[in-house]
Design a protein around this motif. Structure first.
Motif: not given
Length: 183
Positions: A123-150
């Protein structure tokens, strides 16, 4: 959780600051923002309390079952909310992870530390994988996209800015990974 003070205090500060910001987000004019911010504030403050170093404060034995009940109720609320959209499933996983950690800590020795000698439980391993993936995905979504700023974001209050909410979720995801690593 309740690891060494060198990692415990920054984790407590990060989670508490995130909880405070989420409380402030509850003042948003957007109903969905308010609803999500309440659950995230509960997670932030709960994670901050669980991360206090054991050398400073060893909670009484009833604390861990109390956490399990509170976050079990939060999991039920997230499950109910998930019927309206899949974005609530992350809150469900987070609340269940908190229940899991509380149950593990209630079974730990009196010092409040889980015995890590048996390896990483499934269970700990599965949760670690889930949250590590979530962190990577959420971090990638923080990268600014020029078209999004308006002009649409220019009038948004600081509590309604999606990048701030994502940063809040990212910090809680990182904290969850840190807490699971200490299990």
């Amino acid at each position: 959780m309740h690891g060494p003070a060198s990692s415990g205090w920054p984790l407590v500060a990060l989670c508490a600051a995130t909880g405070v910001y989420c409380l402030l987000r509850m003042r948003s004019n957007v109903e969905e923002q308010r609803r999500a911010a309440g659950g995230e504030a509960l997670m932030g403050f709960g994670m901050a309390a669980m991360a206090v170093p054991a050398a400073v404060f060893s909670p009484p034995s009833w604390t861990w079952p109390g956490y399990a009940v509170v976050f079990g109720a939060a999991a039920l609320r997230a499950l109910w909310a998930a019927r309206t959209g899949p974005h609530h499933l992350h809150h469900l996983v987070g609340a269940l992870a908190m229940v899991y950690m509380a149950v593990v800590m209630s079974a730990a020795p009196a010092g409040g530390h889980a015995d890590g000698s048996g390896g990483v439980p499934l269970v700990t391993g599965a949760l670690l994988l889930y949250f590590a993936g979530y962190v990577l995905l959420t971090g990638a979504r923080l990268i600014p996209v020029p078209a999004a700023a308006g002009p649409g974001l220019a009038g948004a209050g600081w509590g309604d800015r999606p990048e701030l909410a994502r940063a809040c979720r990212l910090s809680m995801g990182i904290a969850m990974v840190a807490m699971l690593l200490t299990m």
